[in-house]
Design a protein around this motif. Structure first.
Motif, PDB file in Angstrom:
ATOM      1  N   MET A 158       0.852  -1.191   0.000  1.00 12.06           N
ATOM      2  CA  MET A 158       0.000   0.000   0.000  1.00 12.06           C
ATOM      3  C   MET A 158       0.884   1.236   0.000  1.00 12.06           C
ATOM      4  O   MET A 158       1.579   1.525   0.972  1.00 12.06           O
ATOM      5  CB  MET A 158      -0.898   0.005   1.230  1.00 12.06           C
ATOM      6  N   LEU A 159       0.897   1.958  -1.109  1.00 12.38           N
ATOM      7  CA  LEU A 159       1.755   3.127  -1.252  1.00 12.38           C
ATOM      8  C   LEU A 159       0.987   4.404  -0.932  1.00 12.38           C
ATOM      9  O   LEU A 159      -0.161   4.566  -1.335  1.00 12.38           O
ATOM     10  CB  LEU A 159       2.319   3.201  -2.670  1.00 12.38           C
ATOM     11  N   THR A 160       1.639   5.291  -0.217  1.00 11.73           N
ATOM     12  CA  THR A 160       1.068   6.603   0.071  1.00 11.73           C
ATOM     13  C   THR A 160       1.578   7.637  -0.920  1.00 11.73           C
ATOM     14  O   THR A 160       0.836   8.514  -1.362  1.00 11.73           O
ATOM     15  CB  THR A 160       1.423   7.031   1.508  1.00 11.73           C
ATOM     16  N   VAL A 161       2.851   7.528  -1.278  1.00 13.97           N
ATOM     17  CA  VAL A 161       3.469   8.460  -2.218  1.00 13.97           C
ATOM     18  C   VAL A 161       3.037   8.130  -3.642  1.00 13.97           C
ATOM     19  O   VAL A 161       2.954   6.968  -4.032  1.00 13.97           O
ATOM     20  CB  VAL A 161       5.003   8.381  -2.104  1.00 13.97           C
ATOM     21  N   ASP A 162       2.758   9.162  -4.420  1.00 11.38           N
ATOM     22  CA  ASP A 162       2.418   9.035  -5.839  1.00 11.38           C
ATOM     23  C   ASP A 162       3.716   9.176  -6.639  1.00 11.38           C
ATOM     24  O   ASP A 162       4.276  10.273  -6.730  1.00 11.38           O
ATOM     25  CB  ASP A 162       1.414  10.117  -6.228  1.00 11.38           C
ATOM     26  N   PHE A 163       4.187   8.074  -7.212  1.00  6.60           N
ATOM     27  CA  PHE A 163       5.450   8.125  -7.940  1.00  6.60           C
ATOM     28  C   PHE A 163       5.320   8.797  -9.302  1.00  6.60           C
ATOM     29  O   PHE A 163       6.320   9.004  -9.982  1.00  6.60           O
ATOM     30  CB  PHE A 163       6.040   6.720  -8.059  1.00  6.60           C
ATOM     31  N   GLY A 164       4.115   9.144  -9.673  1.00  8.32           N
ATOM     32  CA  GLY A 164       3.953  10.008 -10.832  1.00  8.32           C
ATOM     33  C   GLY A 164       4.381  11.437 -10.516  1.00  8.32           C
ATOM     34  O   GLY A 164       4.873  12.167 -11.387  1.00  8.32           O
ATOM     35  N   ARG A 165       4.238  11.821  -9.242  1.00 10.81           N
ATOM     36  CA  ARG A 165       4.643  13.156  -8.791  1.00 10.81           C
ATOM     37  C   ARG A 165       6.070  13.158  -8.256  1.00 10.81           C
ATOM     38  O   ARG A 165       6.690  14.217  -8.172  1.00 10.81           O
ATOM     39  CB  ARG A 165       3.695  13.660  -7.699  1.00 10.81           C
ATOM     40  N   LEU A 166       6.568  11.993  -7.859  1.00  9.92           N
ATOM     41  CA  LEU A 166       7.939  11.859  -7.373  1.00  9.92           C
ATOM     42  C   LEU A 166       8.614  10.787  -8.231  1.00  9.92           C
ATOM     43  O   LEU A 166       8.811   9.653  -7.792  1.00  9.92           O
ATOM     44  CB  LEU A 166       7.977  11.466  -5.898  1.00  9.92           C
ATOM     45  N   PRO A 167       8.968  11.136  -9.460  1.00  9.52           N
ATOM     46  CA  PRO A 167       9.536  10.120 -10.348  1.00  9.52           C
ATOM     47  C   PRO A 167      10.892   9.617  -9.860  1.00  9.52           C
ATOM     48  O   PRO A 167      11.740  10.399  -9.434  1.00  9.52           O
ATOM     49  CB  PRO A 167       9.663  10.859 -11.686  1.00  9.52           C
ATOM     50  N   VAL A 168      11.061   8.319  -9.883  1.00 11.95           N
ATOM     51  CA  VAL A 168      12.330   7.682  -9.538  1.00 11.95           C
ATOM     52  C   VAL A 168      12.662   6.672 -10.630  1.00 11.95           C
ATOM     53  O   VAL A 168      11.775   6.148 -11.298  1.00 11.95           O
ATOM     54  CB  VAL A 168      12.280   6.984  -8.162  1.00 11.95           C
ATOM     55  N   GLY A 169      13.948   6.408 -10.796  1.00 16.69           N
ATOM     56  CA  GLY A 169      14.363   5.464 -11.820  1.00 16.69           C
ATOM     57  C   GLY A 169      15.863   5.300 -11.834  1.00 16.69           C
ATOM     58  O   GLY A 169      16.573   5.801 -10.951  1.00 16.69           O
TER      59      GLY A 169
END
Length: 237
Positions: free
Chosen positions: A1-12
């Motif tokens: 269950m993720l709270t952070v939106d990785f669309g807004r915090l892109p990682v890669g």
């Protein structure tokens, strides 16, 4: 269950990410799956041993992209053992509400974040949290529990005072607030209460199946009673 939106915090790939107060590692695992180098940081050494075991299991199962790395580090959020500007991204999910000197922790986030880097900060939302505190003293007085309830304005002002630039925010986990209200009403440690057990089964089913009906319901509920608020911030270049 993720709270952070990785669309807004892109990682890669090529990015180094700190999961501050990683707990069970839910965000660290997602960061690793996306190919970034992740450091799972927490003061609980036993919890970090479990996270390290999961990192190894993910690698064995082929879930880790080539070149991505993961490590665990034990330490204090008020004096992290990392040089200045060590990370491209920082995640601090449901951490600051536990720390008496929250401003010191925010300054540490600013310190270890590289110029131009971004962070996601999540804390319990004001209204759902206030209801929990009103229903149960045990909810917030247990050792290591929550020491404050943030308003969005207070959290934003404190982060801004450290030198971070404030970006967008959103709420998450609207379906989870009623569960915690039930828990607080029937006994926060009473996991066997029929109502609490029934709602917990619903949440587990939702997490596993993610049906459209509950996704729509949570999207509607999030701005109203989302259990968490997430703010995205940036360290000026």
């Amino acid at each position: 269950m993720l709270t952070v939106d990785f669309g807004r915090l892109p990682v890669g790939p090529g990015l180094r990410v700190l999961d501050l107060g990683c707990g069970g590692g839910r965000h660290a695992y997602e960061v690793l799956r996306r190919g970034a180098d992740v450091v799972a940081f927490d003061q609980d050494a036993a919890e970090l041993r479990s996270v390290s075991i999961m990192f190894a299991a993910m690698d064995k199962a082929g879930e880790v992209p080539a070149g991505a790395t993961a490590e665990t580090v034990t330490g204090d959020a008020l004096a992290m053992p990392f040089p200045d500007a060590s990370f491209d991204r920082v995640i601090a999910a449901e951490v600051l509400e536990h720390i008496p000197d929250d401003m010191a922790a925010m300054r540490e986030i600013h310190r270890v974040l590289r110029p131009g880097g971004t962070a996601a900060i999540t804390v319990p939302s004001f209204i759902p949290e206030r209801i929990c505190w009103a229903l149960s003293e045990a909810y917030h007085t247990a050792p290591g529990g929550h020491v404050r309830i943030y308003t969005l304005a207070e959290l934003t002002a404190k982060l801004k005072a450290t030198g971070l630039e404030i970006g967008p925010h959103h709420h998450a986990h609207g379906l989870h607030s009623p569960y915690w209200w039930i828990k607080c009403a029937v006994g926060v440690n009473d996991d066997e209460h029929p109502l609490a057990k029934a709602y917990h089964r619903l949440l587990v089913w939702d997490i596993m199946k993610r049906p459209a009906a509950t996704r729509i319901a949570e999207a509607v509920l999030n701005p109203l009673i989302g259990k968490s608020v997430v703010i995205y911030v940036r360290k000026p270049a």
